[in-house]
Enzyme design. Structure first.
Site, PDB file in Angstrom:
ATOM      1  N   GLY A  57       0.785  -1.235   0.000  1.00 24.98           N
ATOM      2  CA  GLY A  57       0.000   0.000   0.000  1.00 24.98           C
ATOM      3  C   GLY A  57       0.813   1.278   0.000  1.00 24.98           C
ATOM      4  CD  GLU A 115       0.603  -9.476   1.291  1.00 25.50           C
ATOM      5  OE1 GLU A 115       0.997 -10.630   1.531  1.00 25.50           O
ATOM      6  OE2 GLU A 115      -0.587  -9.178   1.061  1.00 25.50           O
ATOM      7  N   GLY A 165       3.854  -4.107  -3.567  1.00 20.31           N
ATOM      8  CA  GLY A 165       3.782  -4.192  -5.030  1.00 20.31           C
ATOM      9  C   GLY A 165       4.295  -2.911  -5.670  1.00 20.31           C
ATOM     10  NE  ARG A 166       0.122   1.779  -6.698  1.00 16.98           N
ATOM     11  CZ  ARG A 166      -0.620   1.668  -7.792  1.00 16.98           C
ATOM     12  NH1 ARG A 166      -0.221   2.235  -8.909  1.00 16.98           N
ATOM     13  NH2 ARG A 166      -1.759   1.003  -7.775  1.00 16.98           N
ATOM     14  CB  CYS A 210     -11.820   4.235 -32.112  1.00 16.72           C
ATOM     15  SG  CYS A 210     -12.041   2.481 -32.095  1.00 16.72           S
ATOM     16  CE1 TYR A 251      -1.170  -3.801  -8.707  1.00 15.40           C
ATOM     17  CE2 TYR A 251       0.306  -2.112  -7.846  1.00 15.40           C
ATOM     18  CZ  TYR A 251      -0.418  -3.284  -7.676  1.00 15.40           C
ATOM     19  OH  TYR A 251      -0.389  -3.935  -6.469  1.00 15.40           O
TER      20      TYR A 251
HETATM   21  C1  LIG Z   1      -3.605  -8.418  -0.406  1.00 10.91           C
HETATM   22  C2  LIG Z   1      -2.713  -7.458  -1.098  1.00 10.91           C
HETATM   23  N1  LIG Z   1      -1.424  -7.404  -0.730  1.00 10.91           N
HETATM   24  C3  LIG Z   1      -0.559  -6.550  -1.317  1.00 10.91           C
HETATM   25  C4  LIG Z   1      -0.977  -5.712  -2.345  1.00 10.91           C
HETATM   26  C5  LIG Z   1       0.015  -4.800  -2.966  1.00 10.91           C
HETATM   27  O1  LIG Z   1      -0.349  -3.485  -2.780  1.00 10.91           O
HETATM   28  P1  LIG Z   1       0.561  -2.293  -3.288  1.00 10.91           P
HETATM   29  O2  LIG Z   1       0.853  -2.555  -4.717  1.00 10.91           O
HETATM   30  O3  LIG Z   1      -0.294  -1.091  -3.090  1.00 10.91           O
HETATM   31  O4  LIG Z   1       1.801  -2.283  -2.462  1.00 10.91           O
HETATM   32  C6  LIG Z   1      -2.318  -5.742  -2.760  1.00 10.91           C
HETATM   33  C7  LIG Z   1      -2.797  -4.864  -3.820  1.00 10.91           C
HETATM   34  O5  LIG Z   1      -3.932  -4.793  -4.180  1.00 10.91           O
HETATM   35  C8  LIG Z   1      -3.208  -6.638  -2.128  1.00 10.91           C
HETATM   36  O6  LIG Z   1      -4.493  -6.707  -2.466  1.00 10.91           O
END
Ligand SMILES: Cc1ncc(COP(=O)(O)O)c(C=O)c1O
Length: 406
Positions: free
Chosen positions: A238, A275, A277-278, A347, A376
């Site tokens: 997050g 965990e 991601g972004r 389009c 993403y």
């Molecule tokens: C359960 C869970 N963990 C981790 C993430 C990764 O989140 P972020 O990319 O915002 O760090 C997400 C993203 O939707 C998620 O749903």
């Protein structure tokens, strides 16, 4: 603050220029700087206290070369579908795996238990019972972490909230005691701890820290009240990327310092797991689109570029105007000192990547670079719409560049 690649790295710009000289078709490609990725994740790790583990949420970008870099720098991967599970097992068979997400199929749960992964994140009471049944049938113990949907106390909410609100994610506090009873009565469920992924897009580290500390205090009360102990808490991801305000990104070092300074009345000697991601992969990727056409409409300039939101849906998903850098080709500009709206080839009037971008000089053949496209980007885009060819995916490491089909 740690340095973040909010603009295309010099390495990427050099390779884009090289491709511009050699191209037979207008450029449309993702470029990934794997050395930049490694440097960023090393810095993240370096700041993180030793009692924290760092996993990568694969949904942000599962390109195998990125996974290869991350495998040696992270503690493992979080997957959210049977497809991601199979993908990681194929490309990183040794990796430790967490499996979360709502609506897991029986077949996916079975696949996660044979061979067993590190932890299954349980999203509902029904899923908990299903895991028990499968584990009993197969006579194996399932390692589980219960995802909680706790009420929010401290810390500002972002625009993508998944906790403290009615949602498909996790188990409400009101049902947690029931979940504990199922776990206590089952010899096939091994309780490893709790999981919380409460929101995404938080660019303010202090607010994120305040939210997590609020959750920790709440969990401590739950532990005292229901007589259980969660040795590990997965605090999710997050951490946000401020696409439009390059100086307001998540301050990872100060967040880590907050963790380090947590009083033991809050931490209770336990381990944390993230965990992410972004914030992990956004900065290493750039989406490149060559200008095909330049036109005026009702007094506004439009640059139509090769590709579009079917390759890079992020700006339209986030409803933002993505930052744009121009790499000029050699021909003289058709326009100078104008504001230009950047569109793709679809389009639909929604195929806009940036609006009213101040541009010094531009002509067809120039290339737009959209930074912070490593998370993403391709993974959330509707690739097949209109059947345009896919972009190239180039990976750069130690001055070597190669292409892979993704
Ligand atoms: C359960 C869970 N963990 C981790 C993430 C990764 O989140 P972020 O990319 O915002 O760090 C997400 C993203 O939707 C998620 O749903």
């Amino acid at each position: 603050m740690m340095p973040l690649h909010t603009t295309p790295t010099p390495t990427i710009i050099r390779h884009v220029r090289h491709k511009m000289h050699k191209r037979s078709e207008p450029i449309c490609a993702y470029f990934y700087d794997l050395d930049a990725l490694a440097g960023h994740v090393q810095a993240m790790r370096h700041a993180l206290p030793l009692f924290c583990e760092l996993f990568y949420a694969v949904k942000a970008n599962a390109a195998p070369p990125l996974l290869h870099v991350l495998a040696s720098l992270c503690d493992g991967f979080e997957v959210a579908s049977g497809g991601e599970l199979a993908h990681i097992r194929r490309y990183q068979p040794q990796a430790r795996l967490l499996f979360g997400g709502p609506g897991k199929l029986e077949s996916e749960l079975e696949a996660a238990l044979f061979p067993p992964i590190e932890a299954l994140h349980v999203e509902s009471l029904h899923e908990l019972e299903l895991i028990h049944d499968i584990a009993e049938k197969k006579q194996c113990v399932a390692p589980i972490m219960v995802r909680l949907n706790l009420p929010r106390g401290d810390g500002a909410a972002t625009r993508l909230v998944m906790s403290g609100t009615p949602s498909a994610f996790g188990i409400d506090e009101a049902h947690f005691e029931q979940a504990l009873t199922v776990i206590r009565n089952s010899k096939w469920l091994s309780f490893k701890g709790l999981h919380l992924h409460a929101q995404s897009h938080q660019c303010d580290a202090a607010e994120h820290g305040a939210m997590l500390r609020g959750f920790l205090r709440h969990i401590n009360e739950l532990e005292d009240c229901l007589s259980f102990h969660a040795p590990i808490i997965n605090l999710g991801g997050g951490m946000g990327v401020a696409y439009q305000e390059p100086h307001h990104h998540f301050d990872w070092p100060s967040f880590c310092q907050m963790l380090q300074n947590l009083p033991n009345t809050e931490r209770r000697e336990r381990h944390f797991r993230f965990e992410v991601g972004r914030f992990m992969t956004a900065f290493c990727g750039v989406y490149a689109m060559e200008v095909i056409d330049l036109k005026q409409s009702y007094g506004e300039w439009f640059a139509i570029a090769r590709g579009g939101t079917h390759h890079f849906r992020l700006p339209s998903a986030q409803a933002h105007s993505h930052p744009i850098h121009v790499v000029r080709a050699s021909r003289p500009p058709d326009i100078t000192h104008q504001q230009v709206t950047v569109t793709g080839q679809l389009c639909t009037p929604k195929d806009v990547l940036a609006r009213h971008v101040p541009i010094e000089a531009l002509a067809p053949g120039d290339v737009f670079l959209l930074p912070m496209a490593g998370a993403y980007g391709w993974s959330i885009s509707h690739h097949d719409f209109l059947m345009h060819p896919p972009p190239h995916h180039y990976f750069i490491q130690k001055d070597r560049i190669w292409e892979e089909k993704i």
